[in-house]
Design an enzyme around this catalytic site. Structure first.
Site, PDB file in Angstrom:
ATOM      1  CB  ILE A  71     -38.901  69.782  -1.851  1.00 43.12           C
ATOM      2  CG1 ILE A  71     -38.484  70.145  -0.416  1.00 43.12           C
ATOM      3  CG2 ILE A  71     -37.989  70.461  -2.872  1.00 43.12           C
ATOM      4  CD1 ILE A  71     -37.158  69.559   0.017  1.00 43.12           C
ATOM      5  CB  THR A  79     -31.278  63.710   3.194  1.00 47.66           C
ATOM      6  OG1 THR A  79     -30.873  63.820   1.825  1.00 47.66           O
ATOM      7  CG2 THR A  79     -32.469  62.801   3.303  1.00 47.66           C
ATOM      8  CB  SER A 138     -22.460  64.873   0.808  1.00 42.81           C
ATOM      9  OG  SER A 138     -21.118  64.964   0.385  1.00 42.81           O
ATOM     10  CB  SER A 178     -28.749  57.004  -3.399  1.00 43.65           C
ATOM     11  OG  SER A 178     -28.715  58.431  -3.233  1.00 43.65           O
ATOM     12  CE1 TYR A 183     -21.532  56.089   3.207  1.00 42.39           C
ATOM     13  CE2 TYR A 183     -20.370  54.058   2.701  1.00 42.39           C
ATOM     14  CZ  TYR A 183     -21.524  54.818   2.667  1.00 42.39           C
ATOM     15  OH  TYR A 183     -22.663  54.324   2.071  1.00 42.39           O
ATOM     16  CB  SER A 239     -31.556  59.585  -4.203  1.00 38.81           C
ATOM     17  OG  SER A 239     -30.340  59.906  -4.856  1.00 38.81           O
ATOM     18  CB  THR A 240     -35.879  62.549  -6.049  1.00 39.04           C
ATOM     19  OG1 THR A 240     -36.202  62.696  -4.658  1.00 39.04           O
ATOM     20  CG2 THR A 240     -36.533  61.286  -6.593  1.00 39.04           C
TER      21      THR A 240
END
Lengths: 584, 584
Positions: free
Chosen positions: A298, A240, A243, A228, A501, A232-233
């Site tokens: 955060i 989360t 990885s 992502s 996965y 994603s940040t």
């Protein structure tokens, strides 16, 4: 409910479904597909083999005219406004900091979980929506917002890239207060870079792509590449416990982060400085990985950075069977020449990769045929059994040379054949296509999802087989048309095991409440994974989607410890998103 | 107080001071020293250079006749017995499980911190003693003991190898309840080994030496080698967040452990199974590293194990200066050929190593002279500036060859000269001698201690210099005779910095309350370390010795979070040893 015609407002991205608005798979009348736009290497290629691959895999026919229409006017529950809080916000912050607009609220009311979130947004409606979105620009604003929230009994929900696939952003049914999402993406600066120590201080709302781009311009990088990464940040990665693809060289997020700043209703959790490995007694920071919005927001982290590598090379090898590939990975995991990334895909995913190729032409076509001939005819590889391993190697040129030589030597010992850098590169390129393909196929009644777990070496075969069996069994039980699709890869190796996965999907035409049926199958598959030695998650996290499996993961006292911690540290449950052990 | 003539009862070890009873440095009339027994390679060698080295370093004379006599009859405070608890223990457990004997109690009432513990035991008395020692043999016994402790308002203190150097085992003054030490060392079995997954389940009371020996017999190893490996236990490693010499290959303790079982007054904290890297929400296990006895008793852990390496090789190099050595380490830290262990010692420690050599004879002597000549005369190294780096390389022979070649090449780029495997091996051999030397020198009024910190690359020079300045300044202020001894090494490298390990000592003849003065100097040195960018600890932990520095380490809310956690999870403070944030 307000009936809202949907126009994505998140700039270049959709927000309600995956990815960039200009990047979409399109099915043409000749049954070829293309990816629109020009962001990805795949864009513009004419791919004739994909639809036949889908049809063969699922044993169905894709009908281009039978499109499941997306709900155009998205119903959004009206905002539940606490008027005192609203007027306090109005008198405290500039007006561009907050919004009660329906689309803004909708975009912040979910993540990217297929069954519980995206499918509902696309084809139905979500149960609950955020009442206000707050776009925080500084720590001071966050502190102030939390104070107001505590005073007025408001629930706050941290929101980063919105790419959660664990229903961590799904709003708890039991929440009756006004809910405010804190969008962190305006806090996206690199505050400082210290190249001597290999550290940077970065605001938590930065996306992976922005972070890497800005560091690249200074000759540096982080090397954290979750699938992502574009959206994603940093804050989301920590929350989360993310990885990244190249963790063998750069570490997973818990290896990368040396200090975290979290603003909570009871003050700021942080260390006074970043620390190289330290023994400092009980360390609150260790609890923040995987905290999933439960404790606070955060706002920044100090992270490791690396000089850009001298060399980056791709490589790949094919193996006659999945088991040979696994044996190779295990042998590799015991060496000191593990490349930045190594990934084994099963035969179904190997063919998925082939199906996303344009038809080769001229010399390329010839070469491609010859290669195929050699592997299948001369070496006797079964095209329906063979698997592929792809590699990314980074570092000084002699380091990469050492890795490459030894990797190929070791793969030979496991009956592997070199398959060239191009196939390696392609493998990684496709990573970014998966979520777009999910959204593309859902137009044609196919629901798909990904799912990951960590598994010890000894249980890989068992977890894969039993999960597959469970899927096929339930697919039959629910009378779902065609056959289910299940493919798996090993994107990460560790000393004691791997991450597996899974990609899976079903043709749900004619099934009532398809997303609910799909969700219950997914749940049963997770149950099967855990029963056979897999873990609750490798990197997606627990959120709400997997909360039922926490009692199978840790002892009752462990769960109680976290609940007590939450109760004493955030007694008014200001951060009320209720994930993992706090889920209803 | 009971006046007790001291006879060590801990089998082969002293218990009250460091190490094995048969291993002692002895000063002979010709001013040579030898190490007794035959446990170490150093044993039996006649070392004539050591006393002159000490005298030169400290600018004092060692008088063999001026021995500070150890207190023969150790005063032990009488046990404070809770009669109801005692009778409950008597009726519940076999009599060999517990003891109120004075020597047993004394041996469990302290660790190995020089100023606050060992010096007091040797030459004075400790303030507070354990009232009963409980030798637990199973989880069930621990559960039962905790239940009784909670019922009868007893304080429990976990006790492993007793090698703490952070006053973590020092009993809190404010504790008025009966205190029971739980000695874990009868829980020392390897419960199972799974070679396919590279895991073993091990009881927490096992010592490092036993653990490695038993695994060695099966062809496996853990590779965790703290300097205390002979005596310290798995449970202690977790509780203090220990680091091992070969962490580059095998990891520090937090990298090695995949599951921990801790028995607390509120139940058992553990995961249902060991997990390869996992994202599982907020993870209580992460709080146990560094928990220092605050929460419960660690009874077992599942840890990573490795096949014994094909090859182990030592190497070493000398550098013209400390800074050249540091630059080399930093360059090495950015490569993929970091050996299992790499260690840089400063010039003082380099000469310390030379001083512990026997006088070479014959050919060896010649070679040794020639080497010295080459390094100092031809290459122009100043014998009072040069430093040494030692290496341990482990792995497949080609891996070790790759490391060796590249390490030596890289060291050349930083003006390093190869100094051979023997010097490398010797460097590590001496590790085990340090604590014996501390106890040996204390006979002659010299108090010594070690102290470690983690420091970013950019602050190494500053931390070393300022710490040294502070020591010299206070040494003068307190009118301590001679000059202080300070030596440092870098035993661990990381991406963003290193561990610095200080050895320091002073000749305290004539100083009143020498251990108190020494302790206050140590405290001031730590203050200086932290002011200049060092951390509270790299691997010794916080205990009580460093509690004052926690506010400089993390935010008030972070400290409060842990206190609340403790208050809600162990409301009666059964595990009342009060370390780190809970220290008085």
């Amino acid at each position: 409910m307000a009936d809202q015609k949907f126009v994505a407002t998140n700039g270049e991205t959709w927000g309600h479904k995956w990815g960039f608005r200009d990047s979409e798979f399109i099915l043409h009348t000749d049954r070829t597909i293309t990816l629109s736009g020009n962001r990805y290497d795949l864009c513009g290629m004419v791919m004739p083999d994909f639809i036949p691959y889908v049809e063969e895999s699922l044993q169905i026919k894709v009908d281009p005219d039978d499109v499941l229409p997306e709900v155009e006017h998205k119903p959004v529950p009206p905002p539940q406004i606490n008027p005192d809080f609203l007027s306090a916000v109005e008198s405290t912050f500039p007006t561009d900091r907050y919004s009660v607009d329906s689309i803004d609220r909708l975009l912040h009311s979910h993540g990217q979980t297929t069954s519980e979130e995206v499918y509902k947004i696309l084809y139905g409606q979500i149960d609950k929506a955020i009442d206000m979105v707050f776009y925080a620009e500084s720590d001071e604003e966050v502190v102030e917002l939390i104070r107001l929230a505590e005073d007025h009994n408001i629930c706050l929900v941290p929101f980063g890239g919105g790419t959660s696939v664990s229903s961590a952003l799904k709003l708890p049914k039991s929440e009756n207060r006004m809910i405010v999402a804190i969008d962190t993406r305006r806090m996206d600066k690199i505050e400082w870079v210290n190249t001597e120590d290999g550290r940077a201080c970065v605001q938590a709302g930065i996306t992976g792509s922005k972070l890497e781009k800005e560091l690249y311009n200074q000759g540096y990088m982080v090397g954290h590449e979750p699938d992502s990464i574009e959206f994603s940040t940093l804050g989301g990665w920590i929350a989360t416990q993310a990885s990244g693809m190249k963790k063998n060289r750069y570490g997973n997020i818990e290896d990368i982060v040396e200090n975290i700043t979290v603003i909570t209703p009871r003050g700021i959790l942080e260390q006074n400085q970043a620390t190289t490995r330290v023994s400092m007694g009980m360390r609150p920071q260790n609890l923040l990985f995987g905290s999933e919005g439960n404790l606070g927001l955060i706002t920044r982290a100090i992270i490791k950075i690396h000089k850009l590598p001298e060399v980056q090379e791709y490589a790949s090898a094919v193996f006659p069977s999945w088991q040979k590939g696994v044996d190779f990975l295990q042998a590799l995991s015991r060496t000191n020449y593990i490349p930045a990334s190594v990934r084994l895909v099963d035969n179904i995913q190997f063919r998925f990769g082939q199906a996303l190729k344009p038809h080769p032409e001229g010399f390329k076509k010839l070469m491609s045929r010859l290669q195929k001939l050699f592997v299948t005819q001369i070496k006797g590889f079964d095209p329906y059994q063979m698997c592929a391993v792809t590699f990314v190697m980074e570092g000084a040129s002699k380091e990469v040379a050492y890795q490459k030589q030894n990797i190929l030597e070791l793969s030979k010992q496991h009956e592997g054949l070199p398959a060239g850098p191009e196939n390696g590169k392609r493998g990684y390129m496709l990573t970014f296509a998966i979520a777009y393909i999910r959204d593309f196929l859902s137009n044609y009644h196919i629901i798909g999802e990904t799912m990951e777990t960590s598994v010890p070496w000894s249980k890989i075969r068992q977890v894969c087989q039993k999960t597959k069996d469970k899927l096929f069994q339930l697919h039959e039980k629910y009378n779902i048309p065609g056959q289910p699709y299940l493919s798996y890869r090993i994107p990460q190796i560790y000393h004691t095991g791997v991450c597996i996965y899974f990609m899976f999907g079903m043709y749900m035409k004619g099934i009532k409440g398809p997303e609910v049926v799909f969700g219950s199958i997914e749940h049963a598959m997770r149950e099967e994974i855990m029963k056979n030695g897999g873990s609750i998650s490798h990197h997606h996290g627990v959120g709400k989607l997997r909360k039922d499996f926490l009692p199978d993961t840790m002892s009752p006292a462990s769960i109680e410890l976290i609940r007590q911690l939450k109760a004493s540290h955030d007694p008014n449950n200001v951060f009320g998103i209720r994930n993992n052990v706090l889920a209803d």
